[in-house]
Every structure is written in structure tokens, then in C-alpha cells.
Scaffold this motif. Structure first.
Motif, PDB file in Angstrom:
ATOM      1  N   GLU A 117       3.744  -5.108  17.592  1.00 55.04           N
ATOM      2  CA  GLU A 117       4.479  -5.913  18.568  1.00 55.04           C
ATOM      3  C   GLU A 117       5.985  -5.749  18.415  1.00 55.04           C
ATOM      4  N   LYS A 118       6.428  -5.299  17.245  1.00 55.30           N
ATOM      5  CA  LYS A 118       7.867  -5.133  16.993  1.00 55.30           C
ATOM      6  C   LYS A 118       8.356  -3.735  17.362  1.00 55.30           C
ATOM      7  N   ILE A 119       7.466  -2.901  17.900  1.00 51.14           N
ATOM      8  CA  ILE A 119       7.802  -1.494  18.115  1.00 51.14           C
ATOM      9  C   ILE A 119       7.853  -1.173  19.606  1.00 51.14           C
ATOM     10  N   ASN A 120       9.011  -0.697  20.062  1.00 48.63           N
ATOM     11  CA  ASN A 120       9.165  -0.260  21.455  1.00 48.63           C
ATOM     12  C   ASN A 120       8.905   1.236  21.600  1.00 48.63           C
ATOM     13  N   THR A 121       9.322   1.997  20.607  1.00 50.70           N
ATOM     14  CA  THR A 121       9.075   3.444  20.568  1.00 50.70           C
ATOM     15  C   THR A 121       8.859   3.845  19.119  1.00 50.70           C
ATOM     16  N   TYR A 122       8.206   4.990  18.919  1.00 52.95           N
ATOM     17  CA  TYR A 122       8.059   5.492  17.552  1.00 52.95           C
ATOM     18  C   TYR A 122       7.929   7.006  17.570  1.00 52.95           C
ATOM     19  N   SER A 123       8.179   7.598  16.416  1.00 52.28           N
ATOM     20  CA  SER A 123       8.054   9.050  16.290  1.00 52.28           C
ATOM     21  C   SER A 123       7.395   9.385  14.958  1.00 52.28           C
ATOM     22  N   THR A 124       6.745  10.528  14.921  1.00 47.63           N
ATOM     23  CA  THR A 124       6.182  11.031  13.672  1.00 47.63           C
ATOM     24  C   THR A 124       6.515  12.504  13.537  1.00 47.63           C
ATOM     25  N   LYS A 125       6.592  12.961  12.304  1.00 45.71           N
ATOM     26  CA  LYS A 125       6.518  14.390  12.007  1.00 45.71           C
ATOM     27  C   LYS A 125       5.063  14.641  11.610  1.00 45.71           C
ATOM     28  N   SER A 126       4.441  15.612  12.244  1.00 44.42           N
ATOM     29  CA  SER A 126       3.016  15.847  12.035  1.00 44.42           C
ATOM     30  C   SER A 126       2.706  17.326  11.904  1.00 44.42           C
ATOM     31  N   GLU A 127       1.521  17.597  11.395  1.00 43.18           N
ATOM     32  CA  GLU A 127       0.985  18.960  11.345  1.00 43.18           C
ATOM     33  C   GLU A 127      -0.428  18.940  11.895  1.00 43.18           C
ATOM     34  N   ASP A 128      -0.847  20.058  12.465  1.00 41.95           N
ATOM     35  CA  ASP A 128      -2.245  20.237  12.830  1.00 41.95           C
ATOM     36  C   ASP A 128      -2.636  21.656  12.442  1.00 41.95           C
ATOM     37  N   VAL A 129      -3.699  21.764  11.649  1.00 41.32           N
ATOM     38  CA  VAL A 129      -4.158  23.058  11.142  1.00 41.32           C
ATOM     39  C   VAL A 129      -5.602  23.250  11.595  1.00 41.32           C
ATOM     40  N   PHE A 130      -5.885  24.379  12.260  1.00 44.26           N
ATOM     41  CA  PHE A 130      -7.208  24.668  12.797  1.00 44.26           C
ATOM     42  C   PHE A 130      -7.893  25.734  11.944  1.00 44.26           C
ATOM     43  N   PHE A 131      -9.218  25.588  11.779  1.00 51.35           N
ATOM     44  CA  PHE A 131      -9.960  26.439  10.858  1.00 51.35           C
ATOM     45  C   PHE A 131     -11.014  27.275  11.591  1.00 51.35           C
ATOM     46  N   GLY A 132     -11.124  28.533  11.178  1.00 52.38           N
ATOM     47  CA  GLY A 132     -12.202  29.377  11.664  1.00 52.38           C
ATOM     48  C   GLY A 132     -12.061  29.754  13.124  1.00 52.38           C
ATOM     49  N   ARG A 133     -13.035  30.517  13.603  1.00 50.15           N
ATOM     50  CA  ARG A 133     -12.991  31.008  14.979  1.00 50.15           C
ATOM     51  C   ARG A 133     -13.089  29.875  15.980  1.00 50.15           C
ATOM     52  N   LEU A 134     -13.982  28.925  15.719  1.00 48.75           N
ATOM     53  CA  LEU A 134     -14.140  27.812  16.649  1.00 48.75           C
ATOM     54  C   LEU A 134     -12.868  26.973  16.707  1.00 48.75           C
ATOM     55  N   GLY A 135     -12.282  26.709  15.553  1.00 47.04           N
ATOM     56  CA  GLY A 135     -11.031  25.963  15.535  1.00 47.04           C
ATOM     57  C   GLY A 135      -9.937  26.689  16.287  1.00 47.04           C
ATOM     58  N   SER A 136      -9.856  27.999  16.079  1.00 48.06           N
ATOM     59  CA  SER A 136      -8.835  28.808  16.733  1.00 48.06           C
ATOM     60  C   SER A 136      -8.979  28.795  18.249  1.00 48.06           C
ATOM     61  N   ASN A 137     -10.221  28.665  18.716  1.00 44.23           N
ATOM     62  CA  ASN A 137     -10.477  28.681  20.162  1.00 44.23           C
ATOM     63  C   ASN A 137     -10.435  27.293  20.795  1.00 44.23           C
TER      64      ASN A 137
END
Length: 286
Positions: free
Chosen positions: A61-81
Motif C-alpha cells: 500500500e506504500k508503493i506507487n512504483t517499484y523496480s528490480t534488477k533481475s536475471e532469467d536463464v533458460f535451459f536446454g533446447r526447450l528452454g531456448s525455444n
């Protein structure tokens, strides 16, 4: 040649039979036997509220906007696709207005470094310093930005569900957990509305594992996210890593989302609403 056409015709027919079967009969149901037969909705709803308290949702309730630094790592052929990025490992800056779907993703690494994807009132756009904001439909943008946001805000957002069932106990990651089915209108499978099976640490009420359907893509798809390494950001509890399973994989993870930091109220809402003609939509999807 006639034999080849017969084989191709048979394969096409088989394909349509499988697709038809999956469409009409293949809707995934996350309910356990207990959730089906003894749903105990009152207890499940109380557990969901305890989970919200454990994750500090009142502090949103105290937050109007927010930001994050994030990562996303995909694995294998299915992840890559399964993604629309230039690389299988990306570092991202994510900015959102909570309880809406207005947000922006900026690439911090790789071929698209500096490029931004955004959504305002469910209209997607691309932004770069050279060309400014260009609004155009892009399914990658309208899938990934809300996905990241929903996982970040999940303990808060799922409180809007209105149908619950108790799913029983299970041992997950060495912890005794209690499960809650949460959905809308009914906990039974619905073709266009997702089910969530939330496993909570019985002692702390923190989320250990979240199972979910993906009706938007296909009724037979489901995934699961593990919530690891919680960090407290001024009262809001967020996992540092979320490895993601898919029922398309026999073993292993499809990808892993990581929250590296979290900041609140560090930019104005207007940054995420560049088109002044668009009406804000709040928590509405369309």
C-alpha cells in the motif's frame, strides 16, 4: 508417390485428432483428491490470508512504483525455444506500477542492451533512445512483462481469488507444507481461467512451491515455481530465485528467474504511461 500422400494425410489426420482431444478433454486439473472431495474452503481461505501476512503484502500500500534488477536463464533446447530474447541468459531492469499491468523491461546485457519493452493499458511498445516509443502488438512483450510482475506481486494479487480448496499436506524441499487451491468462480478446471496450487511452509506460511496452469497458451500446460532464498525488502518478502518446472519436461528446469534487488518509489508513474491518451486499466486484463 501415392503412398507418401497417404502417409502425410494420415499424419495430418492424427495431428488434428490429438489437438481436438487435448482441446476438449485435456484441461489440466491441479486439485488433489482432498481438494475435490473435502475442499474446506474456509480453512483454505484463512491459510491464504496468513500467507499474505507472512509475505508482508500490507506494505504494498506504500508503493506507487517499484523496480528490480533481475536475471532469467533458460535451459536446454526447450528452454531456448520458449522465449523471444536474443540470448538464453538475460539481465533485466523491470519497472512496474503495482496492482496494474503497466510496466517496462529494459535489457541490461546482450544484443538488445539498452532496448526497452513496455506495456501501457495492455498496449505493447518498444522504446529506444534513438526512436522513442513505438506502440505495436508483440506477444513476447504481453507475455513476459505481466509474467514477471505476477510472480513478484503474487502473494498480494492472489488475494483477489474468490474460490478456494484445501489440498492437504506434502513434503517439499524437506519442509512440511500445506496446499491451497485458488481460482475464480470455482476451483474446478475452467477452460479460460487458471488454477493455482500454493504450497506453504506449515510453520512460516511462506510459499515453498507454486503450481499453476497456463490456460492462455494451452489447456494441457502447467508449470511450477520454487521460491528460494527469501530476502526482506522493507517488510516485503521476495524470493531471490525461482526455478521453473514444466510438464513438457521429464526432469530439470525450463528456466530460472532471479530477483537481484528491489527498490520502491524511485521513479514517477508517468514514465510507464507515455501515451497520455490511454486510460489506466488497473488490474483489468482487457
Amino acid at each position: 508417390m501415392r503412398l507418401i500422400f497417404r502417409i502425410l494425410g494420415g499424419l495430418i489426420l492424427l495431428f488434428f485428432i490429438i489437438v481436438t482431444y487435448l482441446y476438449f478433454l485435456g484441461t489440466i486439473d491441479l486439485r488433489t483428491d482432498l481438494a475435490k472431495n473435502e475442499p474446506n474452503e474456509k480453512y483454505a481461505k484463512a491459510l491464504l490470508q496468513e500467507m499474505g501476512q507472512a509475505h508482508g503484502i500490507a506494505n504494498w500500500e506504500k508503493i506507487n512504483t517499484y523496480s528490480t534488477k533481475s536475471e532469467d536463464v533458460f535451459f536446454g533446447r526447450l528452454g531456448s525455444n520458449s522465449h523471444g530474447y536474443a540470448e538464453d541468459s538475460v539481465r533485466l531492469s523491470l519497472k512496474y506500477i503495482p496492482k496494474t499491468y503497466d510496466g517496462k523491461l529494459t535489457f541490461l546485457s546482450g544484443e538488445n542492451e539498452g532496448l526497452s519493452w513496455g506495456i501501457q493499458s495492455w498496449k505493447s511498445y518498444i522504446f529506444s533512445e534513438g526512436t522513442g516509443h513505438k506502440f505495436k502488438e508483440d506477444p513476447n512483450i504481453t507475455f513476459w512483462l505481466p509474467t514477471y510482475q505476477y510472480f513478484i506481486e503474487f502473494p498480494l494479487r492472489i488475494q483477489n481469488a474468490n474460490s478456494f480448496a484445501y489440498a492437504g499436506e506434502a513434503e517439499i524441499d524437506g519442509k512440511t507444507c500445506e496446499g491451497i487451491i485458488a481460482s475464480w468462480n470455482t476451483t474446478e478446471p475452467q477452460r479460460e481461467i487458471d488454477q493455482y496450487l500454493i504450497w506453504l511452509d506449515k510453520k512460516t506460511k511462506q510459499i515453498v512451491k507454486l503450481e499453476y496452469t497456463i490456460r492462455e497458451m494451452l489447456n494441457v500446460l502447467k508449470g511450477a515455481a520454487y521460491f528460494h532464498d527469501y530476502k526482506n525488502y522493507d517488510g516485503i518478502l521476495l524470493p531471490s530465485s525461482m526455478p521453473i518446472e514444466s510438464n513438457l519436461l521429464e526432469e530439470g528446469f525450463l528456466h530460472e528467474m532471479r530477483i537481484l534487488d528491489f527498490s520502491k518509489n524511485n521513479f514517477p508513474e508517468r514514465e510507464l504511461r507515455p501515451n497520455r491518451a490511454l486510460e489506466p486499466m488497473g488490474d483489468e486484463k482487457f
